[in-house]
Scaffold this motif. Structure first.
Motif, short mmCIF file in Angstrom:
data_model
loop_
_atom_site.label_atom_id
_atom_site.label_comp_id
_atom_site.label_asym_id
_atom_site.label_seq_id
_atom_site.Cartn_x
_atom_site.Cartn_y
_atom_site.Cartn_z
N PRO A 149 -6.77 8.29 14.94
CA PRO A 149 -7.45 7.56 13.65
C PRO A 149 -8.21 8.42 12.94
N PRO A 150 -8.47 8.44 11.51
CA PRO A 150 -9.31 9.14 10.78
C PRO A 150 -10.56 9.00 11.19
N ALA A 151 -11.42 10.01 11.12
CA ALA A 151 -12.84 10.05 11.64
C ALA A 151 -13.61 9.01 10.97
N SER A 152 -13.33 8.74 9.65
CA SER A 152 -14.31 7.66 9.23
C SER A 152 -13.84 6.34 9.96
N ALA A 153 -12.75 6.06 10.49
CA ALA A 153 -12.19 4.83 11.02
C ALA A 153 -12.89 4.50 12.61
N ILE A 154 -13.63 5.75 13.22
CA ILE A 154 -13.95 5.53 14.43
C ILE A 154 -15.24 5.09 14.43
N GLN A 155 -15.67 3.94 15.11
CA GLN A 155 -16.89 3.38 15.02
C GLN A 155 -17.50 3.21 16.37
N LEU A 156 -18.60 3.55 16.80
CA LEU A 156 -19.14 3.59 18.18
C LEU A 156 -19.96 2.15 18.13
N ALA B 124 -16.64 21.90 22.26
CA ALA B 124 -15.92 20.85 21.67
C ALA B 124 -14.52 20.92 21.19
N PRO B 125 -13.59 19.77 21.18
CA PRO B 125 -12.11 20.37 20.60
C PRO B 125 -12.29 20.39 19.03
N GLY B 126 -13.45 19.83 18.33
CA GLY B 126 -13.54 19.67 17.05
C GLY B 126 -14.83 19.30 16.46
N ASP B 127 -14.95 18.77 15.18
CA ASP B 127 -16.37 18.55 14.74
C ASP B 127 -16.45 17.06 14.80
N ASP B 128 -15.40 16.20 14.86
CA ASP B 128 -15.63 15.05 14.93
C ASP B 128 -15.04 14.31 16.02
N LEU B 129 -15.26 12.97 16.04
CA LEU B 129 -14.58 11.96 17.15
C LEU B 129 -13.22 12.02 17.09
N ALA B 130 -12.45 12.37 15.92
CA ALA B 130 -10.94 12.21 15.74
C ALA B 130 -10.42 13.31 16.69
N SER B 131 -11.10 14.40 16.70
CA SER B 131 -10.61 15.57 17.70
C SER B 131 -10.54 15.11 19.18
N TYR B 132 -11.48 14.19 19.59
CA TYR B 132 -11.25 13.79 20.98
C TYR B 132 -10.05 12.87 21.08
N THR B 133 -9.85 12.13 20.14
CA THR B 133 -8.88 11.12 20.43
C THR B 133 -7.28 11.48 20.26
N SER B 134 -7.35 12.46 19.67
CA SER B 134 -6.31 13.23 19.53
C SER B 134 -5.70 14.21 20.66
N GLN B 135 -6.60 14.41 21.79
CA GLN B 135 -6.31 14.96 22.98
C GLN B 135 -4.99 14.27 23.56
N LEU C 163 -20.71 15.22 24.86
CA LEU C 163 -21.97 15.22 25.78
C LEU C 163 -22.77 14.09 24.91
N ASP C 164 -23.04 14.31 23.64
CA ASP C 164 -23.77 13.37 22.76
C ASP C 164 -22.67 12.75 21.94
N TRP C 165 -22.56 11.55 22.13
CA TRP C 165 -21.39 10.78 21.35
C TRP C 165 -21.95 10.95 19.74
N GLN C 166 -23.33 11.14 19.42
CA GLN C 166 -23.78 10.93 17.99
C GLN C 166 -23.58 12.36 17.36
N ASP C 167 -23.30 13.59 18.38
CA ASP C 167 -22.94 14.73 17.72
C ASP C 167 -21.76 15.27 18.33
N PRO C 168 -20.66 14.65 18.13
CA PRO C 168 -19.56 15.13 18.93
C PRO C 168 -19.01 16.54 18.74
#
Length: 525
Positions: free
Chosen positions: A27-34, A66-77, A97-102
């Motif tokens: 999903p786009p990074a803006s759509a990922i909510q913690l 880190a695979p990228g700068d945002d959470l979307a880089s993790y969900t695209s693994q 490591l820090d979900w607030q600073d992926p």
């Protein structure tokens, strides 16, 4: 015949094909909510924690870029499942490591799967043995599959534990020295020595684990679990957690209630931090149940329940001043004897005869080696003097989740409230200084509701040693959709422990969604 897609997926997994799960589009990074807890208890600072700047240059095993700068880089693994351990499938993935600073730092999460084999495909069933920090991957190997063959049974080692990025502390010799400390101090000098030993152990963990200790809470671990769900390609997951695993499940139900298919919580922990239920009460009851059996079976430790209790407590107290020769050059101390005794109480009445024989032998021979070896198992100490992951993940995760009122309050609780609620082990455990002197602040405490979660099944033994039965009643009252099934038995862990009644209820619920009637009790086994 056109097979349903889920059946094709299950068959692919069963024959060992790699990449047998579909991978979701990122999903786009803006759509990922913690998600965060809707309700929490007021947070108060812990007065004596040794919190300073994190040791930033320390990287425990599994730290990665880190695979990228945002959470979307993790969900695209893309998961790479490989054959492992004969019939199982293993994979790793990265999580922040820090979900607030992926983008700052990644750590590694490891998991093992027993693929679905027969019957309609039921999706993923994540299992966790507790701890905190017990290896869920190991749990998969022994987890009973009868009736559950349609599930992919998955063990995910929580952050800080097992083969995921682990908490690291001191050397084996340093941990030996810490565990050899007198945990029931009799005077101020012994109190000072205990404080110093605890400070040294905690600092060893900080120096070897660095910033990991600041990001090891169960809330953060649950973000990892839901990332695993997404990477597997499952819309929902089922979950079976034992002991601390019930806390993992409760947190998942709080944060991701609509992502749950089925959930079984076995041997509930206490979800109310200020309730008058402590773990030592369960062990007191377990000792008295053993003592009653012992007296009735002429075990040689006393002719009545109280005589047996007095004999055992006197023996343990005597080790404070006069430890026994143990394994090799080591000595059996008071705290180690307590640890050895506790391990037996996890297994209930099936081990009473063995425990009776061990205590008689140790008391009459003056040889503490065998009881010390049992304590080593409880403390996750290996025969070569090293320690397993659980020895370090347990305090780290516990103190990330638990608030405290400081060192003096811990001493006051030991001599007051704890010893009143549990006159035997409330005293023998000593003051718990681990968290009051930990080197990281605790996460916020959730005021649980389980709002919007589907029906949840809680199962509990009445004579549970490590998680007193009252915990299950509290958990059932906290989680709105929970139903409690009671098993009349001793021991820690109700499922797969000899009760055909309870086992059938669990399987029927997981497979068919059948929720038993309120007040259901099982008396067999």
């Amino acid at each position: 015949m056109r097979w349903p897609r889920v059946a094709v997926v299950a068959l692919a997994c069963a024959v060992g094909l790699s990449g047998c799960f579909s991978q979701p589009d990122s999903p786009p990074a803006s759509a990922i909510q913690l998600p965060t807890p809707e309700q929490t208890f007021p947070a108060e600072p812990s007065p004596d924690r040794m919190v300073a700047g994190a040791v930033t240059d320390v990287k425990p095993p599994g730290f990665a870029d880190a695979p990228g700068d945002d959470l979307a880089s993790y969900t695209s693994q893309r998961l790479r499942w490989t054959d492992c351990d004969g019939g199982y499938r293993c994979a790793t993935f990265l999580t922040p490591l820090d979900w607030q600073d992926p983008g700052a730092q990644a750590i590694t999460i490891a998991m093992k799967m027993r693929p679905a084999s027969t019957g309609p495909y039921m999706g993923p069933l994540f299992v966790n043995p507790g701890g905190p920090g017990g290896s869920a991957q190991d749990y998969v190997v022994g987890f009973p599959t009868s009736g559950l063959e349609g599930f992919d049974i998955i063990g995910l080692d929580s952050r800080g534990s097992g083969e995921s990025t682990p908490v690291v502390c001191g050397t084996g010799a340093q941990t030996d020295a810490y565990l050899n400390t007198d945990f029931t101090p009799d005077d101020q000098s012994e109190r000072d020595a205990l404080i110093a030993a605890q400070q040294a152990f905690n600092e060893e963990c900080r120096q070897a684990s660095g910033a990991l200790l600041d990001h090891i809470s169960t809330i953060e671990a649950i973000y990892d679990y839901d990332l695993a769900r997404q990477l597997i390609g499952a819309e929902k997951l089922s979950f079976f957690g034992t002991s601390y695993g019930t806390f993992l499940g409760a947190v998942y139900a709080e944060l991701y209630p609509t992502r749950i298919d089925k959930m079984v919580l076995d041997s509930a922990v206490n979800l109310q931090p200020d309730s008058d239920v402590i773990q030592a009460e369960g062990f007191d009851r377990s000792l008295r149940a053993f003592a009653s059996w012992c007296a009735s079976n002429d075990c040689g430790l006393g002719s009545s329940e109280q005589e047996v209790v007095d004999t055992i407590v006197a023996f343990i107290n005597g080790l404070d001043a006069a430890p026994l020769p143990g394994d090799g050059s080591r000595m059996l101390t008071e705290s180690q004897a307590v640890s050895g005794l506790l391990l037996y109480f996890y297994f209930g009445s099936d081990v009473y005869q063995e425990l009776s024989s061990l205590l008689q032998y140790t008391m009459t021979s003056g040889d503490g080696a065998y009881l010390q070896q049992v304590a080593d198992s409880m403390n996750d100490r290996n025969s070569d003097g090293t320690y397993g992951s659980l020895a370090y993940s347990f305090p780290a995760i516990s103190c990330a989740d638990e608030g405290d009122d400081g060192v003096q309050a811990a001493f006051d609780d030991w001599t007051g409230r704890n010893s009143e609620l549990a006159p035997i082990f409330g005293k023998l455990f000593g003051p718990d200084l681990t968290c009051p002197l930990w080197t990281a602040e605790p996460a916020e405490s959730i005021d649980f509701t389980g709002k919007d979660a589907p029906p949840i099944l809680i199962v509990q033994n009445t004579g549970d040693s490590a998680t007193p039965y009252e915990n299950a009643e509290l958990m059932a009252s906290e989680l709105q959709s929970a139903t409690l099934v009671t098993r009349e038995a001793a021991g820690h862990g109700a499922y797969d422990s000899g009760s055909a009644c309870l086992d059938w209820i669990v399987v029927d619920y997981l497979v068919n969604g059948t929720v038993p009637a309120e007040g259901t009790r099982c008396t067999d086994g």
